[in-house]
Scaffold this motif. Structure first.
Motif, PDB file in Angstrom:
ATOM      1  N   TYR A 184       0.870  -1.165   0.000  1.00 19.89           N
ATOM      2  CA  TYR A 184       0.000   0.000   0.000  1.00 19.89           C
ATOM      3  C   TYR A 184       0.916   1.226   0.000  1.00 19.89           C
ATOM      4  O   TYR A 184       2.104   1.134   0.266  1.00 19.89           O
ATOM      5  N   ARG A 185       0.325   2.377  -0.278  1.00 20.31           N
ATOM      6  CA  ARG A 185       1.084   3.609  -0.171  1.00 20.31           C
ATOM      7  C   ARG A 185       0.190   4.734   0.311  1.00 20.31           C
ATOM      8  O   ARG A 185      -1.023   4.696   0.130  1.00 20.31           O
ATOM      9  N   GLN A 186       0.835   5.731   0.912  1.00 22.39           N
ATOM     10  CA  GLN A 186       0.101   6.894   1.401  1.00 22.39           C
ATOM     11  C   GLN A 186       0.884   8.144   1.067  1.00 22.39           C
ATOM     12  O   GLN A 186       2.003   8.346   1.575  1.00 22.39           O
ATOM     13  N   GLN A 244      -5.397   9.447   1.677  1.00 23.14           N
ATOM     14  CA  GLN A 244      -5.599   8.194   2.393  1.00 23.14           C
ATOM     15  C   GLN A 244      -4.659   7.122   1.854  1.00 23.14           C
ATOM     16  O   GLN A 244      -4.201   7.183   0.713  1.00 23.14           O
ATOM     17  N   ARG A 245      -4.419   6.122   2.698  1.00 24.64           N
ATOM     18  CA  ARG A 245      -3.604   4.992   2.263  1.00 24.64           C
ATOM     19  C   ARG A 245      -4.360   4.248   1.157  1.00 24.64           C
ATOM     20  O   ARG A 245      -5.555   4.003   1.271  1.00 24.64           O
ATOM     21  N   TYR A 302       5.513   3.906   1.447  1.00 23.98           N
ATOM     22  CA  TYR A 302       5.056   2.596   0.996  1.00 23.98           C
ATOM     23  C   TYR A 302       5.054   1.626   2.180  1.00 23.98           C
ATOM     24  O   TYR A 302       6.056   1.518   2.904  1.00 23.98           O
ATOM     25  N   TYR A 303       3.936   0.928   2.331  1.00 26.90           N
ATOM     26  CA  TYR A 303       3.754   0.006   3.444  1.00 26.90           C
ATOM     27  C   TYR A 303       3.571  -1.419   2.935  1.00 26.90           C
ATOM     28  O   TYR A 303       2.783  -1.666   2.024  1.00 26.90           O
ATOM     29  N   TRP A 331       1.391  -5.040   9.371  1.00 27.11           N
ATOM     30  CA  TRP A 331       1.901  -3.908   8.598  1.00 27.11           C
ATOM     31  C   TRP A 331       3.355  -3.634   8.916  1.00 27.11           C
ATOM     32  O   TRP A 331       3.787  -3.755  10.069  1.00 27.11           O
ATOM     33  N   GLY A 391       6.782   1.212   7.088  1.00 30.41           N
ATOM     34  CA  GLY A 391       6.729   2.164   5.990  1.00 30.41           C
ATOM     35  C   GLY A 391       8.113   2.606   5.546  1.00 30.41           C
ATOM     36  O   GLY A 391       9.030   2.719   6.365  1.00 30.41           O
TER      37      GLY A 391
END
Length: 121
Positions: free
Chosen positions: A37-39, A44-45, A93-94, A111, A114
């Motif tokens: 995922y990214r934020q 929002q993520r 980036y997660y 998770w 990041g």
């Protein structure tokens, strides 16, 4: 407890490439899926890609054709190869892992901490 450690972020020029890694360690009974995922600042993520245990992959339209996810099951590690990076890819980036720590614990989403990716000239 499952622990995720990410690496590989940094500063890159537009059109450049980066490779992110995420290694899962600790008590791991089974991993169902691994993903990224990214934020971005002020947003929002968002989900960008997932790879399931059988090897099937899915990508968000924004990264399709430029990013490639892969995994090393023996090392419980997932990778994200990012090519042709654009300024709009700038984000934290997660890594995400869906799995069980033990046979008796429920499925859970784990998770990473990041890693910053900055695309700028």
């Amino acid at each position: 407890q499952v622990h995720l450690v990410e690496s590989g972020g940094g500063l890159v020029q537009p059109g450049g490439s980066l490779r992110l890694s995420c290694a899962a360690s600790g008590s791991i009974f089974i991993i169902y899926a691994m993903g990224w995922y990214r934020q971005a600042p002020g947003k929002q993520r968002e989900w960008i890609t997932t790879i399931i245990s059988g090897g099937s992959t899915n990508y968000a339209d924004a990264v399709k054709g430029r990013f490639t996810i892969s995994r090393d099951n023996a090392k419980n590690t997932v990778y994200l190869q990012m090519n042709n990076l654009k300024p709009e890819d700038t984000a934290v980036y997660y890594c995400n892992v869906a799995g069980r720590a033990t046979m008796s614990t429920p499925r859970y989403d784990y998770w990473g901490q990041g890693t910053q990716v900055t695309v700028s000239s």
